[in-house]
Design a protein around this motif. Structure first.
Motif, PDB file in Angstrom:
ATOM      1  N   ARG A   8       0.835  -1.204   0.000  1.00 61.65           N
ATOM      2  CA  ARG A   8       0.000   0.000   0.000  1.00 61.65           C
ATOM      3  C   ARG A   8       0.868   1.252   0.000  1.00 61.65           C
ATOM      4  N   VAL A   9       1.889   1.271   0.819  1.00 63.71           N
ATOM      5  CA  VAL A   9       2.784   2.429   0.903  1.00 63.71           C
ATOM      6  C   VAL A   9       3.411   2.705  -0.466  1.00 63.71           C
ATOM      7  N   ILE A  10       3.848   1.663  -1.139  1.00 62.84           N
ATOM      8  CA  ILE A  10       4.481   1.826  -2.448  1.00 62.84           C
ATOM      9  C   ILE A  10       3.451   2.263  -3.489  1.00 62.84           C
ATOM     10  N   ARG A  11       2.298   1.644  -3.497  1.00 63.93           N
ATOM     11  CA  ARG A  11       1.242   1.988  -4.465  1.00 63.93           C
ATOM     12  C   ARG A  11       0.774   3.430  -4.292  1.00 63.93           C
ATOM     13  N   ARG A  12       0.498   3.829  -3.040  1.00 62.80           N
ATOM     14  CA  ARG A  12       0.032   5.193  -2.777  1.00 62.80           C
ATOM     15  C   ARG A  12       1.160   6.201  -2.980  1.00 62.80           C
ATOM     16  N   GLY A  13       2.384   5.795  -2.655  1.00 60.47           N
ATOM     17  CA  GLY A  13       3.526   6.665  -2.899  1.00 60.47           C
ATOM     18  C   GLY A  13       3.731   6.905  -4.384  1.00 60.47           C
ATOM     19  N   ALA A  14       3.601   5.851  -5.189  1.00 63.07           N
ATOM     20  CA  ALA A  14       3.738   5.999  -6.641  1.00 63.07           C
ATOM     21  C   ALA A  14       2.665   6.934  -7.189  1.00 63.07           C
ATOM     22  N   PHE A  15       1.447   6.788  -6.690  1.00 64.36           N
ATOM     23  CA  PHE A  15       0.353   7.683  -7.099  1.00 64.36           C
ATOM     24  C   PHE A  15       0.710   9.143  -6.783  1.00 64.36           C
ATOM     25  N   LEU A  16       1.118   9.400  -5.548  1.00 64.10           N
ATOM     26  CA  LEU A  16       1.430  10.768  -5.141  1.00 64.10           C
ATOM     27  C   LEU A  16       2.611  11.333  -5.935  1.00 64.10           C
ATOM     28  N   LEU A  17       3.641  10.537  -6.128  1.00 60.56           N
ATOM     29  CA  LEU A  17       4.820  11.018  -6.854  1.00 60.56           C
ATOM     30  C   LEU A  17       4.499  11.308  -8.314  1.00 60.56           C
ATOM     31  N   GLU A  18       3.684  10.460  -8.944  1.00 58.61           N
ATOM     32  CA  GLU A  18       3.326  10.732 -10.331  1.00 58.61           C
ATOM     33  C   GLU A  18       2.488  12.002 -10.440  1.00 58.61           C
ATOM     34  N   CYS A  19       1.581  12.203  -9.488  1.00 60.85           N
ATOM     35  CA  CYS A  19       0.791  13.443  -9.485  1.00 60.85           C
ATOM     36  C   CYS A  19       1.701  14.648  -9.280  1.00 60.85           C
ATOM     37  N   ALA A  20       2.648  14.545  -8.355  1.00 54.09           N
ATOM     38  CA  ALA A  20       3.591  15.640  -8.126  1.00 54.09           C
ATOM     39  C   ALA A  20       4.351  15.955  -9.417  1.00 54.09           C
ATOM     40  N   HIS A  21       4.772  14.919 -10.113  1.00 53.13           N
ATOM     41  CA  HIS A  21       5.481  15.105 -11.380  1.00 53.13           C
ATOM     42  C   HIS A  21       4.609  15.870 -12.382  1.00 53.13           C
ATOM     43  N   ARG A  22       3.350  15.478 -12.503  1.00 52.21           N
ATOM     44  CA  ARG A  22       2.439  16.129 -13.454  1.00 52.21           C
ATOM     45  C   ARG A  22       2.156  17.580 -13.072  1.00 52.21           C
ATOM     46  N   LEU A  23       2.302  17.885 -11.776  1.00 52.10           N
ATOM     47  CA  LEU A  23       2.064  19.246 -11.300  1.00 52.10           C
ATOM     48  C   LEU A  23       3.370  20.038 -11.133  1.00 52.10           C
ATOM     49  N   ASN A  24       4.471  19.477 -11.607  1.00 46.22           N
ATOM     50  CA  ASN A  24       5.795  20.125 -11.555  1.00 46.22           C
ATOM     51  C   ASN A  24       6.263  20.427 -10.138  1.00 46.22           C
ATOM     52  N   ILE A  25       5.988  19.512  -9.228  1.00 47.83           N
ATOM     53  CA  ILE A  25       6.435  19.649  -7.840  1.00 47.83           C
ATOM     54  C   ILE A  25       7.679  18.787  -7.672  1.00 47.83           C
ATOM     55  N   SER A  26       8.743  19.366  -7.159  1.00 45.78           N
ATOM     56  CA  SER A  26       9.992  18.613  -7.047  1.00 45.78           C
ATOM     57  C   SER A  26       9.923  17.587  -5.918  1.00 45.78           C
ATOM     58  N   VAL A  27      10.673  16.510  -6.117  1.00 46.32           N
ATOM     59  CA  VAL A  27      10.735  15.405  -5.162  1.00 46.32           C
ATOM     60  C   VAL A  27      12.188  15.218  -4.755  1.00 46.32           C
ATOM     61  N   ARG A  28      12.386  15.057  -3.471  1.00 47.49           N
ATOM     62  CA  ARG A  28      13.704  14.729  -2.933  1.00 47.49           C
ATOM     63  C   ARG A  28      13.580  13.387  -2.239  1.00 47.49           C
TER      64      ARG A  28
END
Length: 181
Positions: A31-51
């Motif tokens: 679940r952590v990986i699935r929900r994390g992937a969802f959030l990270l892909e959304c961040a990418h589409r919204l041009n939010i940087s990830v560290r």
């Protein structure tokens, strides 16, 4: 904390230590990986940087492959806080934190970020620990520090703020494709 400003241009995502060597010992790791992937892909589409951080990757392995496409900058660390060392960010940013373990590296990261003057949101469904009680205690401790805890979808919709956002349809497709868990 009054409510974090969810403007995408003021947000940064911290992905903390979701590594191959921890996958089999973390409660609800899938679940952590699935929900994390969802959030990270959304961040990418919204041009939010990830560290992204990896705790002692020589022992605990690299970031899980499912998260690598949107992991952004990856930094190896030995400190428990992903924000250790200071000088990471300008003050008064909105930092969205997800990862493992809730009561250790996520907690110390959140504490340091709040002490540095940031608004912090912990993504409750993309965060975990070896046991559910450790996860719940970690979330409670971070709320006590002033962090808010929210579901990944709540964070993403907060970033967009309106159904007229240019990325809304793309993100809605990701929401519909996810299990909501």
């Amino acid at each position: 904390m009054k409510g974090a400003s969810f403007r995408p241009e003021g947000s940064i995502v911290f992905l903390v230590d979701v590594q191959t060597g921890l996958r089999d010992v973390i409660a609800d790791a899938d679940r952590v990986i699935r929900r994390g992937a969802f959030l990270l892909e959304c961040a990418h589409r919204l041009n939010i940087s990830v560290r992204t951080t990896e705790q002692y990757p020589e022992r605990l392995g690299a970031t899980v492959p499912e998260l690598l496409p949107f992991a952004g900058e990856i930094r190896s660390k030995r400190e428990f806080s992903a924000a250790a060392g200071g000088g990471l960010l300008d003050r008064n940013r909105h930092i969205v934190v997800l990862g493992v373990e809730t009561h250790i590296c996520v907690y110390w990261t959140v504490r340091d970020l709040i002490e540095a003057g940031h608004q912090v949101t912990v993504v409750s469904d993309a965060t975990s620990a070896r046991t559910v009680d450790r996860h719940e205690e970690g979330l409670a401790a971070m709320r006590h520090l002033g962090a808010q805890t929210l579901h990944s979808e709540t964070v993403v919709y907060g970033w967009m703020a309106t159904s007229t956002h240019e990325a809304f349809r793309d993100v809605l497709a990701l929401v519909k494709g996810s299990d909501g868990g």
